[in-house]
Motif scaffolding. Structure first.
Motif, PDB file in Angstrom:
ATOM      1  N   CYS A 149       0.659  -1.087  -0.044  1.00  0.00           N
ATOM      2  CA  CYS A 149      -0.391  -0.138  -0.120  1.00  0.00           C
ATOM      3  C   CYS A 149       1.280   0.773  -0.015  1.00  0.00           C
ATOM      4  O   CYS A 149       0.592   2.139   0.817  1.00  0.00           O
ATOM      5  N   GLU A 150       2.144   1.576  -0.475  1.00  0.00           N
ATOM      6  CA  GLU A 150       2.386   2.303  -0.754  1.00  0.00           C
ATOM      7  C   GLU A 150       2.074   3.117  -1.625  1.00  0.00           C
ATOM      8  O   GLU A 150       2.656   4.199  -1.614  1.00  0.00           O
ATOM      9  N   SER A 151       1.001   3.234  -2.560  1.00  0.00           N
ATOM     10  CA  SER A 151       0.740   4.184  -3.507  1.00  0.00           C
ATOM     11  C   SER A 151      -0.546   5.334  -2.513  1.00  0.00           C
ATOM     12  O   SER A 151      -1.151   4.506  -1.725  1.00  0.00           O
ATOM     13  N   SER A 152      -0.411   6.000  -3.471  1.00  0.00           N
ATOM     14  CA  SER A 152      -1.327   7.468  -2.621  1.00  0.00           C
ATOM     15  C   SER A 152      -3.103   7.399  -4.029  1.00  0.00           C
ATOM     16  O   SER A 152      -3.498   7.536  -3.087  1.00  0.00           O
ATOM     17  N   ASP A 153      -2.346   6.330  -4.685  1.00  0.00           N
ATOM     18  CA  ASP A 153      -3.342   6.620  -5.607  1.00  0.00           C
ATOM     19  C   ASP A 153      -4.937   6.481  -5.315  1.00  0.00           C
ATOM     20  O   ASP A 153      -5.041   5.513  -4.107  1.00  0.00           O
ATOM     21  N   GLU A 154      -5.835   6.969  -5.514  1.00  0.00           N
ATOM     22  CA  GLU A 154      -7.383   6.631  -4.566  1.00  0.00           C
ATOM     23  C   GLU A 154      -7.908   5.385  -5.182  1.00  0.00           C
ATOM     24  O   GLU A 154      -7.329   5.062  -6.233  1.00  0.00           O
ATOM     25  N   THR A 155      -8.336   4.511  -4.847  1.00  0.00           N
ATOM     26  CA  THR A 155      -9.073   3.522  -4.750  1.00  0.00           C
ATOM     27  C   THR A 155     -10.279   3.283  -4.336  1.00  0.00           C
ATOM     28  O   THR A 155     -10.617   4.204  -3.646  1.00  0.00           O
ATOM     29  N   ALA A 156     -11.216   2.506  -4.333  1.00  0.00           N
ATOM     30  CA  ALA A 156     -12.264   2.587  -3.245  1.00  0.00           C
ATOM     31  C   ALA A 156     -13.178   0.730  -3.567  1.00  0.00           C
ATOM     32  O   ALA A 156     -12.164   0.465  -4.139  1.00  0.00           O
ATOM     33  N   ALA A 157     -13.772   0.139  -2.784  1.00  0.00           N
ATOM     34  CA  ALA A 157     -14.251  -0.243  -2.595  1.00  0.00           C
ATOM     35  C   ALA A 157     -16.032  -0.628  -2.294  1.00  0.00           C
ATOM     36  O   ALA A 157     -16.413   0.231  -1.275  1.00  0.00           O
ATOM     37  N   GLU A 158     -16.914  -0.653  -3.758  1.00  0.00           N
ATOM     38  CA  GLU A 158     -18.357   0.136  -2.741  1.00  0.00           C
ATOM     39  C   GLU A 158     -19.514  -1.161  -3.160  1.00  0.00           C
ATOM     40  O   GLU A 158     -20.000  -1.221  -2.117  1.00  0.00           O
ATOM     41  N   ILE A 159     -19.861  -1.608  -4.143  1.00  0.00           N
ATOM     42  CA  ILE A 159     -20.385  -2.697  -4.210  1.00  0.00           C
ATOM     43  C   ILE A 159     -19.885  -4.816  -4.257  1.00  0.00           C
ATOM     44  O   ILE A 159     -18.406  -4.514  -5.001  1.00  0.00           O
ATOM     45  N   VAL A 160     -19.567  -5.302  -3.757  1.00  0.00           N
ATOM     46  CA  VAL A 160     -19.045  -6.689  -3.994  1.00  0.00           C
ATOM     47  C   VAL A 160     -19.722  -7.622  -3.968  1.00  0.00           C
ATOM     48  O   VAL A 160     -20.633  -7.362  -3.234  1.00  0.00           O
ATOM     49  N   ALA A 161     -19.297  -8.863  -4.871  1.00  0.00           N
ATOM     50  CA  ALA A 161     -20.329 -10.028  -4.728  1.00  0.00           C
ATOM     51  C   ALA A 161     -18.866 -11.118  -5.018  1.00  0.00           C
ATOM     52  O   ALA A 161     -17.728 -10.809  -4.016  1.00  0.00           O
ATOM     53  N   ALA A 162     -20.070 -12.484  -4.906  1.00  0.00           N
ATOM     54  CA  ALA A 162     -19.030 -13.724  -4.190  1.00  0.00           C
ATOM     55  C   ALA A 162     -19.060 -14.697  -5.133  1.00  0.00           C
ATOM     56  O   ALA A 162     -20.238 -14.681  -5.835  1.00  0.00           O
ATOM     57  N   SER A 163     -17.862 -14.779  -5.384  1.00  0.00           N
ATOM     58  CA  SER A 163     -18.144 -16.359  -6.343  1.00  0.00           C
ATOM     59  C   SER A 163     -19.188 -16.968  -5.612  1.00  0.00           C
ATOM     60  O   SER A 163     -19.474 -17.355  -4.801  1.00  0.00           O
ATOM     61  N   ALA A 164     -19.724 -19.095  -6.444  1.00  0.00           N
ATOM     62  CA  ALA A 164     -20.512 -18.913  -6.464  1.00  0.00           C
ATOM     63  C   ALA A 164     -19.913 -20.054  -5.530  1.00  0.00           C
ATOM     64  O   ALA A 164     -21.023 -20.474  -4.605  1.00  0.00           O
ATOM     65  N   ASP A 165     -18.628 -20.350  -5.219  1.00  0.00           N
ATOM     66  CA  ASP A 165     -18.468 -21.550  -4.138  1.00  0.00           C
ATOM     67  C   ASP A 165     -17.894 -20.122  -2.649  1.00  0.00           C
ATOM     68  O   ASP A 165     -17.608 -20.649  -2.259  1.00  0.00           O
TER      69      ASP A 165
END
Length: 773
Positions: A55-71
């Motif tokens: 996580c040495e980068s200061s670039d903006e990220t996000a996690a908004e909506i999350v889904a899971a694989s069938a397993d």
């Protein structure tokens, strides 16, 4: 149709919660039964780890909506700022592993899974008046694009039916908030796209559902926000700005039902953004539109909404609706009240939408039917048992990253995941995926601290914990303080025998006898201020009712009764012209009744070099007070330890040797607390000002003042590296370890300051380290 309901803090639910918190429990069981299981946070995956492993980068990220694989072994999340989706391996939920990213060619707004395929809604609109978008089909195993389906509008949410037969995409065609104050209508109107998923993805087809006949507030601008599908293949859509809900039969593409989301009457809420903060949940507001955002089916006949609000609404809660539009349950002021009890209430949102519920999900874990409500501004997921949807029972609250946007239950693996979107390295917040495991008969690890009720039945509101001081006579009693984020400074009495610990009492510090008001100015403070502690300062520090606004950073038990409070000064005399001195560093003697009895100032020559990082902790030992300065003043190499002789009222100073800065994000290292251990021995908290992946120094040290000459530097020894303790909580490392104390039975406690839930998740960790000496 109106569905106005009153809040009901004295309902069976409210009484159960009140009793539970009063005795230090974390949940109430349905029908008087035992809690069957609890969620424990296993890990938090920072999205920045996809950009750089550390996580040495200061670039903006996000996690908004999350889904899971069938397993349930892979998470797929949307990352809007980078126009990509990301993949995370959670075969071991306690050690999630980055699997990489995939560019979407636009802003991904939602993701759902059908078999081996992720369906990603992508906004490709060149403007608000020319909306466009795609449904991108992605092979989860190879992380490659299979197909792009044009949607003809801007999508906001996608859902897949339980039988895998249909997908529904809410085409919002969102408004431009810079036009007409963001008011509706602003065409083109939204609609629903149904995907018929028969055969291979290459053969899937789409149908447009115009939602004709929806009689909402703005029928020419529907703006569907969120969608969920039940086992009968009926989709429920929230039309947030329209305060409306629509039910669509996906097989026939026909409108099954529609109704207004209605309004609520709330009491026991805070409607004012006070600065400094003052949480006062005693106000009422009538006819507040729900304006729901996230929706989730509980059964084929009932669904829940997260009533976030947008235009003029936001009821601060959640609602369970029957499909005929009647209300089965409305949460009233419950979520705001819980947030205040848990130290997560965002007072700066009081004039807006309070805790601001964002999303919901529902699933069965073991024998329990559960509802999860993600609260955006309090950064919590509230968990409710909805075995009886007309009488939900609160189970627990889970801490998340800042501003959870999405939440998904994975019951097949006993997991829950919350996605948090705020990512700003400058304020020590990184977007992430919080992963929780459902464990039968486990004791919830969070909260670590909560409050009991005031006399009126409302919770004692708290936040921004700072210094700690243990009672010398009662092994399980600890005193704490809040800092300058709050007005009307308080001393809290904590019962640490309970799990979680409980704030039993609050005591306002007052200047009833005018001692603080009579404290003279320090004439030597002239470089960056004409004088200090003048009429303006007193007006800001002493309220009309006699309560005071201090920056209480340290507290110690006075040997002759009462307390010593270290109040940090504000502003810098030399070198920071943009930070004028507005208050000085002071030690205040406060009686057991909260009344100020004495004010101790620094010598004028020391006041004259004040730096804004001043008093942090205070301790009494051998008829002397020892106060820790957080950082070095006036270019000195290390911070001072001030020693005030109570018998002679004289000062002397020594220095504390700080560790060098080692965080990849730079910053500084300073002191946050000092605690007397006896025989001129002291414990200190030394920390950097970094959090999350950038944190490097969080330590307890020990030093002696015996034989240390004026101006000398003490010798310290490491007692404990606190980083493993902080990481064990499963979240991102908190920045501000501000309080530490040793109980009379030898146990050592530490606590962090959550900054009043301002640019902070609000998470408070009160950690018992056991016997260290």
């Amino acid at each position: 149709m109106s569905h106005a309901t009153k809040s009901h803090p004295l309902s069976l639910l409210g009484r159960c919660l009140s009793l539970a918190f009063a005795v230090g429990l974390s949940a109430c069981g349905g029908d008087g039964g035992d809690v069957k299981g609890s969620f424990i946070r296993s890990a938090t995956f920072p999205i920045c780890a996809q950009v750089g492993s550390s996580c040495e980068s200061s670039d903006e990220t996000a996690a908004e909506i999350v889904a899971a694989s069938a397993d349930g072994m892979t998470l797929i999340y949307t990352n809007s700022p980078r126009e990509e989706i990301g993949f995370v391996d959670i075969r071991d939920p306690a050690a999630p592993v980055a699997l990489g990213r995939l560019a979407m060619g636009g802003e991904p707004t939602s993701v759902a899974v059908r078999g081996a395929v992720a369906l990603v809604a992508v906004n490709t609109s060149p403007s608000f008046t020319a909306p466009s978008g795609e449904l991108v089909l992605v092979d989860i195993a190879t992380r490659s694009v299979l197909r792009r389906i044009s949607l003809g509008g801007q999508p906001d949410a996608v859902s897949v039916s339980p039988d895998g037969r249909y997908a529904a995409v809410a085409i919002e065609n969102e408004r431009d908030e810079s036009v007409n104050g963001g008011q509706l209508p602003q065409g083109p109107s939204g609609r629903l796209v149904v995907v018929d998923m028969v055969g291979a993805p290459s053969a899937w087809t789409t149908r447009n559902i115009a939602l004709d006949g929806v009689n909402s507030l703005f029928p020419t601008d529907l703006e569907p926000e969120y969608v969920d599908i039940n086992r009968d293949n009926v989709a429920v859509l929230s039309l947030q700005e329209n305060n409306h809900l629509a039910l669509v039969d996906l097989a026939t593409g026909t409108l099954r039902g529609q109704f207004s989301a209605g309004s609520v009457n709330l009491s026991g809420i805070d409607l004012m953004d006070n600065r400094p903060a003052l949480i006062s949940q005693v106000e009422s507001s009538a006819d507040i539109r729900r304006e729901p955002d996230g929706v989730a089916w509980l059964s084929s006949s009932r669904f829940a909404t997260a009533d976030e609000g947008d235009l003029v609404g936001g009821s601060r809660g959640f609602t369970i609706f029957n499909t005929d539009g009647s209300v089965a349950f409305s949460s009233g002021n419950l979520l705001d009240s819980l947030a205040a009890r848990l130290g997560h209430y965002p007072d700066r949102r009081s004039d807006a939408k309070g805790n601001e519920p964002e999303n919901v999900d529902s699933a069965r874990f073991g024998d329990e039917q559960l509802l999860f409500v993600a609260s955006e501004r309090s950064s919590l997921v509230f968990v409710f048992d909805v075995a009886d949807p007309t009488r939900p029972v609160f189970k627990q609250a889970l801490p998340t990253g800042q501003n959870p946007e999405g939440v998904i239950a994975i019951p097949s693996r006993g997991l829950l995941v919350a996605a948090s979107e705020v990512d700003d390295r400058s304020i020590l917040t990184r977007a992430g995926l919080s992963i929780y495991r459902y464990t039968v008969d486990a004791t919830p690890a969070y909260p670590t601290l909560q409050s009991a009720d005031r006399a009126d039945g409302s919770p004692i509101p708290w936040s921004a914990m700072s210094g700690l001081a243990a009672s010398p006579t009662e092994a399980n009693t600890v005193f704490a303080i809040d800092d300058s984020f709050f007005r009307a400074s308080r001393i809290f009495t904590l019962d640490v025998s309970a799990r979680p610990a409980v704030i039993r009492q609050e005591l306002r510090i007052t200047d009833r006898n005018g001692v603080l008001a009579a404290t003279p100015a320090a004439d030597a403070m002239t470089a960056n201020r004409a004088t200090t502690f003048d009429t303006t300062d007193r007006a800001a520090m002493i309220n009309a009712d006699g309560t005071v606004n201090l920056d209480s950073e340290g507290i110690a038990i006075a040997s002759d009764g009462g307390f010593w409070i270290a109040s940090e000064g504000a502003g810098t005399v030399v070198g920071e012209t943009g930070r004028p001195v507005t208050s000085a560093n002071m030690i205040l003697k406060v009686g057991s009744d909260g009344v100020i009895q004495r004010v101790i100032r620094l010598p004028e020559a020391v006041d004259a070099i004040q730096f804004r990082f001043g008093f942090e902790g205070v301790a009494e030992s051998n008829d002397k007070l020892v106060v820790a300065f957080q950082r070095a003043w006036n270019g000195e190499g290390n911070p001072r330890l001030g020693i005030f002789d109570l018998a002679t009222s004289t000062w002397r100073f020594v220095f504390y040797p700080l560790e060098a800065v080692t965080s990849p994000n730079g910053g500084w290292v300073g002191l946050s607390e000092v605690t007397a251990l006896g025989n001129d021995e002291f414990m200190a908290v030394e920390r950097d000002n970094q959090g999350g992946p950038d944190a490097r120094i969080k330590r307890l040290t020990r030093f002696s003042l015996a034989g240390v000459a004026d101006g000398a530097t003490v010798t310290k020894t490491l007692v404990r590296d606190l980083l493993p303790d902080l990481r064990a909580a499963g979240g991102q490392v908190v920045e501000k370890i501000e309080g530490a104390t040793r109980l009379s039975n030898g146990r050592v406690l530490i606590v962090n300051d959550n900054d009043g839930v301002n640019e902070n998740t609000g998470e408070t960790l009160l950690i018992d380290l056991g016997r260290l000496f």
